[in-house]
Design a protein around this motif. Structure first.
Motif, PDB file in Angstrom:
ATOM      1  N   ILE A 185      13.744   7.497 -16.084  1.00 10.01           N
ATOM      2  CA  ILE A 185      14.700   8.036 -15.119  1.00 10.01           C
ATOM      3  C   ILE A 185      14.507   7.302 -13.801  1.00 10.01           C
ATOM      4  O   ILE A 185      13.460   6.694 -13.556  1.00 10.01           O
ATOM      5  CB  ILE A 185      14.536   9.560 -14.916  1.00 10.01           C
ATOM      6  N   THR A 186      15.510   7.350 -12.947  1.00  2.86           N
ATOM      7  CA  THR A 186      15.469   6.584 -11.702  1.00  2.86           C
ATOM      8  C   THR A 186      14.734   7.318 -10.586  1.00  2.86           C
ATOM      9  O   THR A 186      14.260   6.684  -9.640  1.00  2.86           O
ATOM     10  CB  THR A 186      16.898   6.283 -11.234  1.00  2.86           C
ATOM     11  N   GLN A 187      14.632   8.649 -10.670  1.00  2.00           N
ATOM     12  CA  GLN A 187      14.014   9.410  -9.592  1.00  2.00           C
ATOM     13  C   GLN A 187      12.492   9.279  -9.615  1.00  2.00           C
ATOM     14  O   GLN A 187      11.880   9.318 -10.677  1.00  2.00           O
ATOM     15  CB  GLN A 187      14.367  10.901  -9.705  1.00  2.00           C
ATOM     16  N   PRO A 188      11.854   9.158  -8.455  1.00  2.00           N
ATOM     17  CA  PRO A 188      10.388   9.193  -8.414  1.00  2.00           C
ATOM     18  C   PRO A 188       9.894  10.597  -8.758  1.00  2.00           C
ATOM     19  O   PRO A 188      10.638  11.583  -8.650  1.00  2.00           O
ATOM     20  CB  PRO A 188      10.065   8.831  -6.957  1.00  2.00           C
ATOM     21  N   LEU A 189       8.657  10.699  -9.182  1.00  2.00           N
ATOM     22  CA  LEU A 189       8.128  11.983  -9.632  1.00  2.00           C
ATOM     23  C   LEU A 189       8.152  13.029  -8.521  1.00  2.00           C
ATOM     24  O   LEU A 189       8.369  14.224  -8.786  1.00  2.00           O
ATOM     25  CB  LEU A 189       6.700  11.805 -10.157  1.00  2.00           C
ATOM     26  N   GLU A 190       7.940  12.621  -7.285  1.00  2.00           N
ATOM     27  CA  GLU A 190       7.982  13.561  -6.159  1.00  2.00           C
ATOM     28  C   GLU A 190       9.364  14.201  -6.039  1.00  2.00           C
ATOM     29  O   GLU A 190       9.486  15.402  -5.770  1.00  2.00           O
ATOM     30  CB  GLU A 190       7.631  12.850  -4.843  1.00  2.00           C
ATOM     31  N   GLU A 191      10.410  13.411  -6.263  1.00  2.00           N
ATOM     32  CA  GLU A 191      11.770  13.941  -6.195  1.00  2.00           C
ATOM     33  C   GLU A 191      12.047  14.885  -7.354  1.00  2.00           C
ATOM     34  O   GLU A 191      12.677  15.936  -7.181  1.00  2.00           O
ATOM     35  CB  GLU A 191      12.776  12.795  -6.198  1.00  2.00           C
ATOM     36  N   VAL A 192      11.576  14.526  -8.542  1.00  2.01           N
ATOM     37  CA  VAL A 192      11.749  15.399  -9.707  1.00  2.01           C
ATOM     38  C   VAL A 192      11.071  16.741  -9.463  1.00  2.01           C
ATOM     39  O   VAL A 192      11.638  17.804  -9.746  1.00  2.01           O
ATOM     40  CB  VAL A 192      11.164  14.734 -10.975  1.00  2.01           C
ATOM     41  N   GLN A 193       9.871  16.700  -8.922  1.00  2.00           N
ATOM     42  CA  GLN A 193       9.144  17.936  -8.639  1.00  2.00           C
ATOM     43  C   GLN A 193       9.937  18.843  -7.702  1.00  2.00           C
ATOM     44  O   GLN A 193       9.891  20.067  -7.829  1.00  2.00           O
ATOM     45  CB  GLN A 193       7.783  17.602  -8.012  1.00  2.00           C
ATOM     46  N   GLY A 194      10.683  18.252  -6.791  1.00  3.22           N
ATOM     47  CA  GLY A 194      11.443  19.034  -5.829  1.00  3.22           C
ATOM     48  C   GLY A 194      12.703  19.666  -6.376  1.00  3.22           C
ATOM     49  O   GLY A 194      13.227  20.610  -5.769  1.00  3.22           O
ATOM     50  N   VAL A 195      13.209  19.182  -7.517  1.00  2.52           N
ATOM     51  CA  VAL A 195      14.482  19.702  -8.035  1.00  2.52           C
ATOM     52  C   VAL A 195      14.331  20.580  -9.282  1.00  2.52           C
ATOM     53  O   VAL A 195      15.277  21.266  -9.674  1.00  2.52           O
ATOM     54  CB  VAL A 195      15.479  18.565  -8.328  1.00  2.52           C
ATOM     55  N   GLN A 200       8.507  26.896 -13.633  1.00  2.00           N
ATOM     56  CA  GLN A 200       8.542  26.333 -14.985  1.00  2.00           C
ATOM     57  C   GLN A 200       7.738  25.037 -15.094  1.00  2.00           C
ATOM     58  O   GLN A 200       7.171  24.739 -16.150  1.00  2.00           O
ATOM     59  CB  GLN A 200       9.987  26.075 -15.402  1.00  2.00           C
ATOM     60  N   PHE A 201       7.674  24.260 -14.010  1.00  2.00           N
ATOM     61  CA  PHE A 201       6.970  22.972 -14.041  1.00  2.00           C
ATOM     62  C   PHE A 201       5.857  22.940 -12.995  1.00  2.00           C
ATOM     63  O   PHE A 201       6.037  23.429 -11.874  1.00  2.00           O
ATOM     64  CB  PHE A 201       7.945  21.821 -13.788  1.00  2.00           C
ATOM     65  N   TYR A 202       4.736  22.342 -13.384  1.00  2.00           N
ATOM     66  CA  TYR A 202       3.583  22.258 -12.484  1.00  2.00           C
ATOM     67  C   TYR A 202       3.100  20.815 -12.395  1.00  2.00           C
ATOM     68  O   TYR A 202       2.975  20.120 -13.413  1.00  2.00           O
ATOM     69  CB  TYR A 202       2.450  23.151 -12.982  1.00  2.00           C
ATOM     70  N   ARG A 203       2.797  20.355 -11.172  1.00  2.00           N
ATOM     71  CA  ARG A 203       2.287  19.005 -10.942  1.00  2.00           C
ATOM     72  C   ARG A 203       0.771  19.018 -11.161  1.00  2.00           C
ATOM     73  O   ARG A 203      -0.009  19.444 -10.308  1.00  2.00           O
ATOM     74  CB  ARG A 203       2.628  18.558  -9.526  1.00  2.00           C
ATOM     75  N   LEU A 204       0.349  18.550 -12.326  1.00  3.14           N
ATOM     76  CA  LEU A 204      -1.072  18.563 -12.657  1.00  3.14           C
ATOM     77  C   LEU A 204      -1.867  17.604 -11.781  1.00  3.14           C
ATOM     78  O   LEU A 204      -2.966  17.914 -11.324  1.00  3.14           O
ATOM     79  CB  LEU A 204      -1.287  18.175 -14.128  1.00  3.14           C
ATOM     80  N   ASN A 205      -1.312  16.419 -11.578  1.00  3.98           N
ATOM     81  CA  ASN A 205      -1.974  15.392 -10.795  1.00  3.98           C
ATOM     82  C   ASN A 205      -0.920  14.396 -10.326  1.00  3.98           C
ATOM     83  O   ASN A 205       0.283  14.671 -10.416  1.00  3.98           O
ATOM     84  CB  ASN A 205      -3.081  14.703 -11.619  1.00  3.98           C
ATOM     85  N   ARG A 206      -1.336  13.244  -9.857  1.00  6.91           N
ATOM     86  CA  ARG A 206      -0.379  12.276  -9.320  1.00  6.91           C
ATOM     87  C   ARG A 206       0.584  11.763 -10.373  1.00  6.91           C
ATOM     88  O   ARG A 206       1.717  11.381 -10.067  1.00  6.91           O
ATOM     89  CB  ARG A 206      -1.145  11.090  -8.711  1.00  6.91           C
ATOM     90  N   GLN A 207       0.171  11.802 -11.639  1.00  2.41           N
ATOM     91  CA  GLN A 207       0.965  11.167 -12.691  1.00  2.41           C
ATOM     92  C   GLN A 207       1.758  12.130 -13.574  1.00  2.41           C
ATOM     93  O   GLN A 207       2.700  11.693 -14.235  1.00  2.41           O
ATOM     94  CB  GLN A 207       0.055  10.326 -13.597  1.00  2.41           C
ATOM     95  N   TYR A 208       1.409  13.421 -13.601  1.00  4.14           N
ATOM     96  CA  TYR A 208       2.018  14.320 -14.589  1.00  4.14           C
ATOM     97  C   TYR A 208       2.592  15.597 -13.968  1.00  4.14           C
ATOM     98  O   TYR A 208       1.950  16.240 -13.137  1.00  4.14           O
ATOM     99  CB  TYR A 208       0.993  14.705 -15.659  1.00  4.14           C
TER     100      TYR A 208
END
Length: 255
Positions: A185-195, A200-208
């Motif tokens: 996908i084109t969005q960076p992970l930080e942007e995905v986390q925000g939307v 339902q979704f949790y940021r485990l670390n910098r990569q996941y």
């Protein structure tokens, strides 16, 4: 208990009225209304009932127009075929949100909830933890429903609920679905986390960024870290540092 049904499908309204009086013989359905205009007129000119069953999409518009034209005092149980008006519904006197086709147990559960709420508030008890959690979740953004991906010269829509996790590989953001398919996908992970939904979704670390439904097991690991096992394979071992352990376990418990 006097009840008004606001529903533009006459057959559905009749079925609902019969079900209500079967479950609560003491209840009286005093009016069945099909439109926003008629509902505004009724609630303005007649004594307001003890409870309203209300559809979202009426013959002349959305039911929320009613609340803009008249003060609606009684609690409302919304019965609708649409799942994306929940937050608006609970802001508009809603105490439950039932999706069509509803069943006997759904209506009975909603009526039981009304009785429980009356009991709590009549005795001036504080909000119970379950209700506090519900209100907290209603205030949260619902989250992005899908992501557009490009694969094999085609654009494909991937529903968010089918995504097990998002991850970064070679500085590119990927998603992996529950059927073990990978897409960029084109969005960076930080942007995905925000939307996406934070419940339902949790940021485990910098990569996941992982879906709650994908979490299979959580184990203690060296140096007070946690080892997370998902229902499908991951490119790397998933670890949570000790500084995020309490937050992660709280997310698992309070979701």
């Amino acid at each position: 208990m006097k009840i008004v049904i606001i529903e533009d499908e006459i057959k559905t309204a009749r079925s609902l009225a019969q079900l209500i009086t079967t479950l609560r013989p003491e209840a009286e359905v005093v009016a069945t209304i099909q439109s926003v205009e008629r509902a505004v007129s009724y609630l303005t000119e007649s004594p307001q009932p003890d409870l309203i069953f209300m559809d979202i999409q009426l013959s002349d518009g959305l039911c929320f127009e009613i609340f803009e034209s008249v003060k609606v005092v009684p609690p409302v149980i919304f019965c609708t075929a649409y799942d994306h008006y929940a937050i608006e519904a609970f802001k508009a006197n809603g105490i439950d949100y039932l999706l069509k086709p509803f069943k006997r147990e759904h209506i009975e559960g909603a009526l039981d909830k009304l009785s429980q709420l009356k009991s709590y508030f009549s005795t001036e008890k504080p909000l119970v933890p379950e209700l506090e959690m519900l209100l907290k979740r209603l205030g949260e953004p619902e989250g992005k429903k899908s992501f557009l991906v490009f694969k094999q010269n085609k654009y494909i829509t991937i529903k968010t609920e089918t995504i097990a996790f998002f991850y970064i590989h070679n500085e590119t953001t990927w998603l992996r679905t529950f059927d073990n398919q990978d897409y960029t996908i084109t969005q960076p992970l930080e942007e995905v986390q925000g939307v996406v939904s934070s419940s339902q979704f949790y940021r485990l670390n910098r990569q996941y960024l992982v879906n709650f439904d994908a979490v299979k097991e959580v184990e203690h690991y060296f140096s007070r870290k946690l080892f997370i096992k998902l229902t499908i394979p991951t490119p790397e071992k998933l670890l949570i540092g000790k500084e995020k352990v309490s937050q992660f376990l709280g997310w698992l418990e309070n979701r």
